[in-house]
Design a protein around this motif. Structure first.
Motif, PDB file in Angstrom:
ATOM      1  N   TYR A  43       0.836  -1.206   0.000  1.00 38.36           N
ATOM      2  CA  TYR A  43       0.000   0.000   0.000  1.00 38.36           C
ATOM      3  C   TYR A  43       0.871   1.256   0.000  1.00 38.36           C
ATOM      4  O   TYR A  43       0.588   2.227  -0.706  1.00 38.36           O
ATOM      5  N   ILE A  44       1.912   1.258   0.829  1.00 34.28           N
ATOM      6  CA  ILE A  44       2.822   2.412   0.910  1.00 34.28           C
ATOM      7  C   ILE A  44       3.465   2.673  -0.446  1.00 34.28           C
ATOM      8  O   ILE A  44       3.570   3.820  -0.896  1.00 34.28           O
ATOM      9  N   LYS A  47       0.770   3.849  -3.160  1.00 33.04           N
ATOM     10  CA  LYS A  47       0.275   5.202  -2.895  1.00 33.04           C
ATOM     11  C   LYS A  47       1.372   6.256  -3.050  1.00 33.04           C
ATOM     12  O   LYS A  47       1.097   7.443  -3.133  1.00 33.04           O
ATOM     13  N   VAL A  49       3.663   6.954  -0.753  1.00 27.58           N
ATOM     14  CA  VAL A  49       3.686   7.616   0.546  1.00 27.58           C
ATOM     15  C   VAL A  49       5.061   8.218   0.835  1.00 27.58           C
ATOM     16  O   VAL A  49       6.090   7.611   0.537  1.00 27.58           O
ATOM     17  N   ILE A  52       5.013   9.294   7.008  1.00 23.48           N
ATOM     18  CA  ILE A  52       4.289   8.266   7.766  1.00 23.48           C
ATOM     19  C   ILE A  52       4.257   8.626   9.246  1.00 23.48           C
ATOM     20  O   ILE A  52       5.273   9.028   9.815  1.00 23.48           O
ATOM     21  N   ASP A 119       0.814  11.633   5.101  1.00 24.25           N
ATOM     22  CA  ASP A 119      -0.081  11.048   4.094  1.00 24.25           C
ATOM     23  C   ASP A 119      -0.328   9.563   4.349  1.00 24.25           C
ATOM     24  O   ASP A 119      -0.949   8.883   3.530  1.00 24.25           O
ATOM     25  N   PHE A 120       0.145   9.073   5.506  1.00 18.29           N
ATOM     26  CA  PHE A 120      -0.112   7.691   5.881  1.00 18.29           C
ATOM     27  C   PHE A 120      -0.069   7.573   7.399  1.00 18.29           C
ATOM     28  O   PHE A 120       0.863   8.061   8.039  1.00 18.29           O
ATOM     29  N   PHE A 122      -0.406   4.707  10.501  1.00 21.22           N
ATOM     30  CA  PHE A 122      -0.458   3.294  10.879  1.00 21.22           C
ATOM     31  C   PHE A 122      -0.716   3.203  12.380  1.00 21.22           C
ATOM     32  O   PHE A 122       0.078   3.688  13.184  1.00 21.22           O
ATOM     33  N   ALA A 145      -4.912  11.091   2.526  1.00 18.41           N
ATOM     34  CA  ALA A 145      -4.105  10.152   3.308  1.00 18.41           C
ATOM     35  C   ALA A 145      -4.762   8.778   3.414  1.00 18.41           C
ATOM     36  O   ALA A 145      -5.982   8.638   3.292  1.00 18.41           O
ATOM     37  N   LEU A 146      -3.936   7.795   3.654  1.00 22.12           N
ATOM     38  CA  LEU A 146      -4.378   6.422   3.867  1.00 22.12           C
ATOM     39  C   LEU A 146      -4.119   6.053   5.322  1.00 22.12           C
ATOM     40  O   LEU A 146      -3.097   6.426   5.891  1.00 22.12           O
ATOM     41  N   TYR A 202      -9.692   4.956   3.763  1.00 20.31           N
ATOM     42  CA  TYR A 202      -9.296   6.034   2.835  1.00 20.31           C
ATOM     43  C   TYR A 202     -10.334   7.137   2.891  1.00 20.31           C
ATOM     44  O   TYR A 202     -11.512   6.852   2.758  1.00 20.31           O
TER      45      TYR A 202
END
Length: 202
Positions: A43-44, A47, A49, A52, A119-120, A122, A145-146, A202
């Protein structure tokens, strides 16, 4: 071989931080499952990214893996346990990513990050606080961002209806509520049956 194990093997990549991984296993340090780790890194990468934010450093295992995806990635990670923080600091200092990973010692429920934007996100800390962490730290995210939350199945506890232990029952209920809230929210969500469960928002 069961289908789930077959898929898990396909999704597991060669370990690049073997010493840290083995330390975690030998000392029962909770780290992200290998197949889930590979999915998050994918995913990173997809996207693109670059910034993080990680809630829950532990010993720095996932932070180093995420930083390894691209030289453009800069990562901020928060850990409240001093002992884990020191182990993470040592591991990261001995990695190629020391200059791109910022460690913060503090309770993620209290830490403030000023005008930083990511933008991410976790989330991999105390599972009963998933909703709190989501609400608090989404304010630091860019519009596109995710967000990925790990351990949304809490090792199978999530589907157990008869739980004698009061604390475990309370944890199950909190995570169930969070998962349902996210499902019913305005956000686009995917619940992935990989590792101990990943929620992609998302």
């Amino acid at each position: 071989m069961e289908l789930s194990n077959y898929v898990k093997e396909l999704n597991t990549q060669k370990e690049i931080f073997e010493d840290v991984y083995l330390y975690a296993k030998d000392n029962h340090v909770p780290i992200i499952d290998a197949d889930a780790l590979n999915a998050v890194k994918q995913y990173i990468k997809i996207k693109g990214v670059k910034r993080i934010l990680e809630i829950g450093t532990a010993i720095g295992y996932s932070a180093m893996h995420f930083a390894s995806v691209s030289e453009e990635i800069k990562l901020t990670t928060i850990e409240k346990d001093p002992y884990s923080y020191e182990l993470a600091k040592s591991n990261i200092e001995n990695s190629p990513y020391n200059d791109r990973i910022e460690l913060i010692l503090g309770d993620a429920k209290e830490v403030e990050l000023g005008n930083k934007r990511f933008d991410f996100l976790f989330i991999d800390a105390s599972k009963g606080n998933n909703q709190f962490f989501f609400d608090k730290y989404k304010e630091y995210l860019t519009d596109d961002a995710l967000i990925i939350v790990d351990n949304i199945f809490i090792r199978g506890l999530i589907v157990e209806d008869e739980v004698a232990n009061k604390n475990k029952r309370k944890l199950r209920d909190k995570v169930r509520t969070f998962n349902q809230t996210m499902k019913d929210s305005e956000y686009s969500t995917s619940f992935l049956n990989i590792g101990d469960g990943l929620l992609v928002i998302y």
